[in-house]
Design an enzyme around this catalytic site. Structure first.
Site, PDB file in Angstrom:
ATOM      1  N   GLU A 116       0.853  -1.192   0.000  1.00 42.53           N
ATOM      2  CA  GLU A 116       0.000   0.000   0.000  1.00 42.53           C
ATOM      3  C   GLU A 116       0.884   1.236   0.000  1.00 42.53           C
ATOM      4  O   GLU A 116       1.886   1.283   0.723  1.00 42.53           O
ATOM      5  CB  GLU A 116      -0.900   0.037   1.245  1.00 42.53           C
ATOM      6  CG  GLU A 116      -1.788   1.294   1.258  1.00 42.53           C
ATOM      7  CD  GLU A 116      -2.521   1.505   2.579  1.00 42.53           C
ATOM      8  OE1 GLU A 116      -3.558   0.858   2.773  1.00 42.53           O
ATOM      9  OE2 GLU A 116      -2.050   2.328   3.396  1.00 42.53           O
ATOM     10  N   TYR A 153      -6.811   6.797  -0.585  1.00 48.40           N
ATOM     11  CA  TYR A 153      -7.678   7.881  -1.043  1.00 48.40           C
ATOM     12  C   TYR A 153      -7.822   8.848   0.115  1.00 48.40           C
ATOM     13  O   TYR A 153      -8.062   8.420   1.258  1.00 48.40           O
ATOM     14  CB  TYR A 153      -9.024   7.242  -1.375  1.00 48.40           C
ATOM     15  CG  TYR A 153     -10.003   8.068  -2.141  1.00 48.40           C
ATOM     16  CD1 TYR A 153      -9.895   8.206  -3.525  1.00 48.40           C
ATOM     17  CD2 TYR A 153     -11.077   8.679  -1.494  1.00 48.40           C
ATOM     18  CE1 TYR A 153     -10.831   8.922  -4.237  1.00 48.40           C
ATOM     19  CE2 TYR A 153     -12.024   9.393  -2.211  1.00 48.40           C
ATOM     20  CZ  TYR A 153     -11.883   9.514  -3.575  1.00 48.40           C
ATOM     21  OH  TYR A 153     -12.822  10.226  -4.275  1.00 48.40           O
ATOM     22  N   ALA A 192      -9.045  11.339   2.956  1.00 46.05           N
ATOM     23  CA  ALA A 192     -10.269  11.279   3.755  1.00 46.05           C
ATOM     24  C   ALA A 192     -11.353  12.163   3.137  1.00 46.05           C
ATOM     25  O   ALA A 192     -11.079  13.294   2.718  1.00 46.05           O
ATOM     26  CB  ALA A 192      -9.963  11.732   5.171  1.00 46.05           C
ATOM     27  N   LYS A 229     -20.664  -7.364   2.114  1.00 43.47           N
ATOM     28  CA  LYS A 229     -19.727  -6.948   1.049  1.00 43.47           C
ATOM     29  C   LYS A 229     -19.546  -8.090   0.056  1.00 43.47           C
ATOM     30  O   LYS A 229     -19.505  -7.879  -1.160  1.00 43.47           O
ATOM     31  CB  LYS A 229     -18.362  -6.549   1.634  1.00 43.47           C
ATOM     32  CG  LYS A 229     -18.428  -5.323   2.526  1.00 43.47           C
ATOM     33  CD  LYS A 229     -17.052  -4.854   2.979  1.00 43.47           C
ATOM     34  CE  LYS A 229     -17.190  -3.780   4.048  1.00 43.47           C
ATOM     35  NZ  LYS A 229     -15.952  -3.196   4.520  1.00 43.47           N
ATOM     36  N   GLN A 258      -7.425  -4.670   8.092  1.00 41.22           N
ATOM     37  CA  GLN A 258      -6.795  -3.618   8.885  1.00 41.22           C
ATOM     38  C   GLN A 258      -5.495  -4.182   9.451  1.00 41.22           C
ATOM     39  O   GLN A 258      -5.370  -5.403   9.633  1.00 41.22           O
ATOM     40  CB  GLN A 258      -7.762  -3.239  10.019  1.00 41.22           C
ATOM     41  CG  GLN A 258      -7.300  -2.157  10.949  1.00 41.22           C
ATOM     42  CD  GLN A 258      -7.030  -0.856  10.222  1.00 41.22           C
ATOM     43  OE1 GLN A 258      -6.015  -0.746   9.531  1.00 41.22           O
ATOM     44  NE2 GLN A 258      -7.903   0.112  10.374  1.00 41.22           N
ATOM     45  N   GLN A 290       5.200   6.064  15.178  1.00 46.16           N
ATOM     46  CA  GLN A 290       4.091   5.427  14.442  1.00 46.16           C
ATOM     47  C   GLN A 290       2.985   4.917  15.370  1.00 46.16           C
ATOM     48  O   GLN A 290       1.827   4.909  15.013  1.00 46.16           O
ATOM     49  CB  GLN A 290       4.633   4.230  13.656  1.00 46.16           C
ATOM     50  CG  GLN A 290       4.878   4.508  12.199  1.00 46.16           C
ATOM     51  CD  GLN A 290       5.621   3.338  11.589  1.00 46.16           C
ATOM     52  OE1 GLN A 290       6.840   3.264  11.693  1.00 46.16           O
ATOM     53  NE2 GLN A 290       4.920   2.424  10.985  1.00 46.16           N
TER      54      GLN A 290
HETATM   55  P1  FAD Z   1     -18.257  -0.131   6.161  1.00 45.64           P
HETATM   56  O1  FAD Z   1     -18.059  -1.468   5.563  1.00 45.64           O
HETATM   57  O2  FAD Z   1     -19.389   0.687   5.668  1.00 45.64           O
HETATM   58  O3  FAD Z   1     -18.346  -0.347   7.740  1.00 45.64           O
HETATM   59  C1  FAD Z   1     -18.323   0.766   8.631  1.00 45.64           C
HETATM   60  C2  FAD Z   1     -19.124   0.391   9.885  1.00 45.64           C
HETATM   61  O4  FAD Z   1     -20.503   0.252   9.537  1.00 45.64           O
HETATM   62  C3  FAD Z   1     -18.711  -0.946  10.520  1.00 45.64           C
HETATM   63  O5  FAD Z   1     -18.810  -0.802  11.901  1.00 45.64           O
HETATM   64  C4  FAD Z   1     -19.744  -1.929   9.999  1.00 45.64           C
HETATM   65  O6  FAD Z   1     -19.946  -3.002  10.904  1.00 45.64           O
HETATM   66  C5  FAD Z   1     -20.969  -1.039   9.889  1.00 45.64           C
HETATM   67  N1  FAD Z   1     -21.909  -1.462   8.828  1.00 45.64           N
HETATM   68  C6  FAD Z   1     -21.583  -1.925   7.595  1.00 45.64           C
HETATM   69  N2  FAD Z   1     -22.705  -2.171   6.884  1.00 45.64           N
HETATM   70  C7  FAD Z   1     -23.744  -1.824   7.676  1.00 45.64           C
HETATM   71  C8  FAD Z   1     -25.156  -1.829   7.527  1.00 45.64           C
HETATM   72  N3  FAD Z   1     -25.735  -2.267   6.408  1.00 45.64           N
HETATM   73  N4  FAD Z   1     -25.929  -1.381   8.562  1.00 45.64           N
HETATM   74  C9  FAD Z   1     -25.382  -0.945   9.719  1.00 45.64           C
HETATM   75  N5  FAD Z   1     -24.039  -0.938   9.927  1.00 45.64           N
HETATM   76  C10 FAD Z   1     -23.237  -1.369   8.926  1.00 45.64           C
HETATM   77  N6  FAD Z   1      -9.956   5.390   4.678  1.00 45.64           N
HETATM   78  C11 FAD Z   1      -9.741   6.415   3.808  1.00 45.64           C
HETATM   79  O7  FAD Z   1     -10.284   7.516   4.011  1.00 45.64           O
HETATM   80  N7  FAD Z   1      -8.960   6.236   2.694  1.00 45.64           N
HETATM   81  C12 FAD Z   1      -8.350   5.063   2.407  1.00 45.64           C
HETATM   82  O8  FAD Z   1      -7.653   4.932   1.399  1.00 45.64           O
HETATM   83  C13 FAD Z   1      -8.550   3.944   3.316  1.00 45.64           C
HETATM   84  N8  FAD Z   1      -7.995   2.738   3.066  1.00 45.64           N
HETATM   85  C14 FAD Z   1      -8.244   1.685   3.916  1.00 45.64           C
HETATM   86  C15 FAD Z   1      -7.711   0.419   3.612  1.00 45.64           C
HETATM   87  C16 FAD Z   1      -7.947  -0.674   4.450  1.00 45.64           C
HETATM   88  C17 FAD Z   1      -7.374  -2.030   4.084  1.00 45.64           C
HETATM   89  C18 FAD Z   1      -8.714  -0.494   5.631  1.00 45.64           C
HETATM   90  C19 FAD Z   1      -8.946  -1.651   6.564  1.00 45.64           C
HETATM   91  C20 FAD Z   1      -9.261   0.756   5.942  1.00 45.64           C
HETATM   92  C21 FAD Z   1      -9.046   1.849   5.096  1.00 45.64           C
HETATM   93  N9  FAD Z   1      -9.584   3.123   5.346  1.00 45.64           N
HETATM   94  C22 FAD Z   1      -9.374   4.168   4.465  1.00 45.64           C
HETATM   95  C23 FAD Z   1     -10.358   3.370   6.578  1.00 45.64           C
HETATM   96  C24 FAD Z   1     -11.880   3.145   6.367  1.00 45.64           C
HETATM   97  O9  FAD Z   1     -12.386   4.080   5.447  1.00 45.64           O
HETATM   98  C25 FAD Z   1     -12.548   3.312   7.723  1.00 45.64           C
HETATM   99  O10 FAD Z   1     -12.174   2.246   8.580  1.00 45.64           O
HETATM  100  C26 FAD Z   1     -14.065   3.481   7.715  1.00 45.64           C
HETATM  101  O11 FAD Z   1     -14.475   3.906   9.015  1.00 45.64           O
HETATM  102  C27 FAD Z   1     -14.851   2.204   7.393  1.00 45.64           C
HETATM  103  O12 FAD Z   1     -14.780   1.878   6.077  1.00 45.64           O
HETATM  104  P2  FAD Z   1     -15.461   0.493   5.558  1.00 45.64           P
HETATM  105  O13 FAD Z   1     -15.349   0.500   4.087  1.00 45.64           O
HETATM  106  O14 FAD Z   1     -14.919  -0.654   6.287  1.00 45.64           O
HETATM  107  O15 FAD Z   1     -16.973   0.786   6.005  1.00 45.64           O
END
Ligand code: FAD
Length: 286
Positions: free
Chosen positions: A14, A46, A48, A166, A177, A213
């Site tokens: 990454e 990407y 925030a 998903k 993560q 870090q």
């Molecule tokens: P979601 O899958 O939408 O989940 C978020 C929360 O909502 C979780 O608690 C989940 O349990 C809950 N949830 C999911 N679906 C539902 C539903 N239908 N109803 C109710 N609750 C639900 N952030 C950035 O800004 N830029 C990046 O480039 C970036 N890269 C990342 C790469 C990785 C590998 C990881 C692990 C994280 C990254 N993040 C990044 C951080 C990420 O955007 C945050 O952790 C964010 O808070 C959650 O994103 P998600 O896609 O997992 O969200």
């Protein structure tokens, strides 16, 4: 392009795009160094809330078209309308980038309750479904997962149920993560499998090469830090060289243990440090 989500094993990196426009040359040169390590793909974060999205696309395009290494572009939806997401996905596809890590993103500090409540995509799975429905797009989508659960989820059980959404929406691959205790990851894999999650899960490994870090990136991730690692930081925090060496060694041991337990996909959070990535790659590639 080979399908990066079909490979039986992978070692991927990454990177994040440069913060300033004037820093692209330096970014390209670090990508050149990473490219020489021949990772299976490189993912690009990407900003925030959708900030600097063009930078993600430019870096992903360089990886894909200049280095000829598959690029995985991160894309978040929390601050975007459907139309924005469609346009971004199309623009990526036009540049040959067809692999997307679809994320919700964190709520930006300046986003009002009303804006947050009325966002077009409440969750990543909704964006995944939408991206898969775009006519002729041919996009391959990955999602994020959280071995220690996402910070908003009440329990891992609940988070896993959401993770399965998903998969059902069309994601083909998951990237975890970062975590520092492999036992946490093994338990997560078992519980995900019990829930019917069958997608490949790439293990997110972040080498801790500076004591700082832990206070920044790691605390934001919500990942727990085992005693072995805190002890190591306490021992070497005043000696940057030794800290770096010990942090790389910790990451290498983590990866070798994962491989020995049959984990075949490893994603290294390089923090844009090609030398660190090179040392780890050399030590873990068999
Ligand atoms: P979601 O899958 O939408 O989940 C978020 C929360 O909502 C979780 O608690 C989940 O349990 C809950 N949830 C999911 N679906 C539902 C539903 N239908 N109803 C109710 N609750 C639900 N952030 C950035 O800004 N830029 C990046 O480039 C970036 N890269 C990342 C790469 C990785 C590998 C990881 C692990 C994280 C990254 N993040 C990044 C951080 C990420 O955007 C945050 O952790 C964010 O808070 C959650 O994103 P998600 O896609 O997992 O969200």
């Amino acid at each position: 392009m080979s399908d990066i989500f079909e490979q039986p094993s992978s070692l991927s990196f990454e990177v994040f795009p440069p913060k300033k426009d004037g820093e692209f040359e330096a970014a390209f040169s670090l990508l050149d160094e990473l490219g020489e390590l021949k990772p299976d793909f490189i993912s690009v974060t990407y900003g925030a809330g959708g900030s600097h999205s063009k930078k993600t696309a430019d870096i992903a395009s360089y990886i894909q078209n200049r280095l000829h290494i598959p690029a995985l572009a991160h894309l978040t939806c929390v601050g975007s309308k459907k139309e924005d997401i469609r346009r971004e996905a199309e623009s990526l596809r036009e540049q040959g980038v067809t692999h997307i890590l679809a994320l919700r993103g964190d709520r930006p500090k300046d986003m009002s309750d009303e804006q947050f409540a009325s966002r077009d995509f409440a969750h990543a799975s909704h964006m995944i479904r939408y991206l898969k429905s775009l006519p002729g797009a041919g996009l391959q989508i990955a999602g994020a997962c959280y071995p220690e659960k996402h910070y908003e989820a009440e329990s891992l059980e609940q988070d896993l149920a959401r993770l399965k959404e998903k998969q059902e929406a069309g994601a083909r691959y998951l990237i975890s993560q970062l975590f520092f205790d492999n036992r946490v990851f093994y338990r997560f894999l078992d519980r995900a499998a019990a829930k019917g999650i069958t997608l490949p899960v790439s293990a997110g490994i972040m080498p801790i090469t500076t004591a700082r870090q832990i206070g920044t990136t790691v605390s934001l991730s919500g990942s727990s830090v085992p005693k072995e690692l805190t002890d190591l930081i306490a021992r070497y925090c005043d000696s940057p060289q030794d800290m770096r060496k010990a942090g790389i060694d910790y990451a290498v041991r983590q990866i070798l243990d994962l491989k020995s337990q049959g984990v075949s996909h490893i994603h290294i959070y390089t923090m844009n440090r090609p030398k660190t990535a090179a040392e780890i790659t050399a030590a873990v590639r068999s």
